[in-house]
Design a protein around this motif. Structure first.
Motif, short mmCIF file in Angstrom:
data_model
loop_
_atom_site.label_atom_id
_atom_site.label_comp_id
_atom_site.label_asym_id
_atom_site.label_seq_id
_atom_site.Cartn_x
_atom_site.Cartn_y
_atom_site.Cartn_z
N ARG A 109 0.82 -1.23 0.00
CA ARG A 109 0.00 0.00 0.00
C ARG A 109 0.85 1.27 0.00
O ARG A 109 1.82 1.34 -0.72
CB ARG A 109 -1.00 -0.03 1.16
N CYS A 168 -8.05 -1.41 9.61
CA CYS A 168 -9.48 -1.15 9.50
C CYS A 168 -10.30 -2.39 9.89
O CYS A 168 -11.38 -2.28 10.47
CB CYS A 168 -9.82 -0.70 8.08
N HIS A 220 -18.45 0.41 2.66
CA HIS A 220 -18.06 0.94 1.35
C HIS A 220 -17.77 -0.25 0.43
O HIS A 220 -17.06 -1.17 0.83
CB HIS A 220 -16.81 1.79 1.52
N ALA A 251 -2.94 1.31 9.70
CA ALA A 251 -3.64 1.64 10.95
C ALA A 251 -5.14 1.56 10.67
O ALA A 251 -5.57 1.61 9.52
CB ALA A 251 -3.29 3.05 11.41
C1 LIG Z 1 -9.57 -2.00 2.84
C2 LIG Z 1 -10.84 -2.09 3.53
C3 LIG Z 1 -10.93 -2.75 4.75
C4 LIG Z 1 -9.76 -3.44 5.37
O1 LIG Z 1 -8.83 -2.51 5.80
P1 LIG Z 1 -7.45 -2.97 6.48
O2 LIG Z 1 -6.85 -1.67 6.93
O3 LIG Z 1 -6.67 -3.66 5.43
O4 LIG Z 1 -7.79 -3.86 7.61
C5 LIG Z 1 -12.16 -2.80 5.38
N1 LIG Z 1 -13.24 -2.23 4.82
C6 LIG Z 1 -13.18 -1.56 3.65
C7 LIG Z 1 -14.43 -0.95 3.09
C8 LIG Z 1 -11.98 -1.45 2.97
O5 LIG Z 1 -11.92 -0.80 1.81
#
Ligand SMILES: *Cc1c(COP(=O)(O)O)cnc(C)c1O
Length: 452
Positions: free
Chosen positions: A90, A146, A219, A295
């Motif tokens: 990333r 996330c 999303h 994060a």
């Molecule tokens: C990328 C993404 C995640 C996962 O995020 P991480 O930081 O890789 O854990 C969760 N939900 C949505 C909508 C995302 O686009």
């Protein structure tokens, strides 16, 4: 020689060669012996390619040692044209974030120490006020990623209760991340409403009851729904959640902090918009469009964020000081949006004018031609990646190498400076959109090495 296998040396004989013995000064004997065995095994498997003579055998052993000693986590030049490539780590970090990491790593810090009070403090304070300022949220919390943010939010507000989500949003983000699986692990019971293409306010309303713990909206991240579709906007879902007396959890994903419409990237909400929708909690990544470290950023109502902080799971999902330092430095750049666009590499890559990318491609083709390597510059299309603007195509340019594209692709990938490109129409395309200009010479060198 009718049977080349007869010509294979013994491990002992290889270890006696001068260059192989010299390896013993820098790597353990067991590694050298393993490399000698590997060199013999490779020659047995491919008798035609077996080394001839002592010097060639020694070089083969040295090559095996070098391969073995290379870290598995290697820097890579991203010539895929996907700017936020999850497999390639990333977002690259801004210089200010790198400095902040070095500073925090070098010595001790006030990570959990309140200098004013001279007493124990909380690591949760460090990015909270900047996040409030930049997004308008009442409070904020930073966790590992996330996915962790989503688990923590669901576990806190809906453990043992129902979390209502549209069937059109039960997405797979990548490899091992499926929203429904993560949600299930949180202890919340998933209640799916609507259909893949259409979900209405009435679907949510009918599913709400005494066991409801949260409404969830996700999303779609990496695809677009087009045609006969209907979805309830986050701001309307927030109203429904309010009626049901539960919070709306908004998995916002990308972490977009600035409107990128001036650069042709339209149709995504910013983090500030997501907060303004009225969701109780908004979750997003730090290393996607935000352009910071890995994060999970949680923005939302003060009471909910406080409840998350008190959840014992928050301890298991907490971030380290290096992440906090890098995130703080990255967020600081957003106070001056023009600066953020220049200094945060992901944003700089997405907004570099097409003509500039083309000129770089042409200059690189010139350097390669001078070295006797046939290449051409060609227009192509890059993508954002990182779960936002899934259908956007960004005009870009590539250095294109004709010939045995598959072999060349492999050699570049396995080179001293790995370059990851893509094979299309029988040629190897090295898209420059996600390469910084400072690395152009390294790409040229890597191609020269791969072709040699
Ligand atoms: C990328 C993404 C995640 C996962 O995020 P991480 O930081 O890789 O854990 C969760 N939900 C949505 C909508 C995302 O686009």
């Amino acid at each position: 020689m009718t049977d080349p296998r007869r010509a294979l040396p013994s491990v002992h004989a290889l270890l006696e060669l001068d260059e192989v013995r010299a390896l013993g000064d820098r790597v353990p004997h067991a590694v050298v012996a393993g490399a000698a065995r590997a060199a013999i095994a490779a020659a047995r498997d491919e008798p035609g390619g077996a080394p001839h003579g002592d010097a060639a055998w020694a070089a083969a052993v040295v090559a095996h040692v070098e391969r073995h000693e290379r870290p598995t986590l290697q820097p890579v030049l991203n010539a895929t044209g996907v700017v936020l490539h999850t497999n390639l780590g990333r977002a690259p970090l801004a210089a200010a974030a790198l400095d902040a990491i070095a500073e925090a790593a070098r010595g001790f810090s006030s990570l959990e120490y309140d200098l004013a009070a001279g007493a124990r403090g909380s690591r949760h304070v460090h990015c909270a006020s900047l996040l409030r300022e930049l997004t308008g949220a009442e409070d904020a919390l930073v966790v590992n990623n996330c996915a962790a943010a989503l688990v923590l939010a669901l576990n806190t507000v809906a453990d043992g209760r129902e979390a209502i989500v549209s069937r059109g949003e039960l997405v797979e983000i990548g490899g091992s991340f499926r929203v429904p699986d993560i949600m299930a692990k949180s202890g919340a019971r998933l209640v799916e409403v609507g259909t893949t293409n259409r979900t209405h306010a009435e679907d949510y309303r009918r599913a709400c009851g005494p066991r409801t713990g949260a409404l969830v909206t996700v999303h779609r991240s990496n695809f677009a729904l087009d045609g006969f579709v209907a979805a309830v906007r986050p701001r309307d879902l927030a109203v429904l959640a309010e009626e049901a007396g539960v919070p709306l959890l908004y998995d916002f994903g990308s972490g977009l902090m600035l409107d990128l419409a001036p650069w042709g990237l339209r149709g995504e909400l910013t983090a500030r918009d997501a907060v303004a929708s009225g969701a109780g909690l908004v979750m997003m990544s730090g290393d996607k469009l935000l352009g910071g470290p890995q994060a999970g950023i949680i923005l939302g109502r003060a009471a909910h964020v406080e409840a998350l902080r008190r959840n014992p799971l928050a301890r298991a999902l907490r971030v380290d000081k290096l992440t906090l330092a890098a995130l703080h430095a990255t967020l600081t750049l957003y106070r001056e949006p023009a600066r953020a666009v220049c200094e945060i590499p992901a944003l700089a890559m997405l907004t570099t004018p097409e003509a500039q990318v083309r000129r770089r491609a042409e200059a690189m083709v010139g350097s390669l031609s001078s070295a006797g390597i046939a290449a051409r510059a060609a227009a192509c299309e890059a993508t954002v990646g990182g779960g936002a603007f899934p259908t956007a195509r960004i005009p870009s340019h590539a250095v294109v190498l004709d010939g045995d594209a598959v072999t060349l692709e492999r050699r570049l990938r396995l080179g001293a400076t790995p370059v990851v490109g893509r094979v299309a129409d029988g040629a190897l395309w090295l898209d420059l959109r996600a390469i910084t200009a400072a690395d152009d010479a390294r790409v040229v060198d890597a191609v020269r090495e791969a072709v040699a």
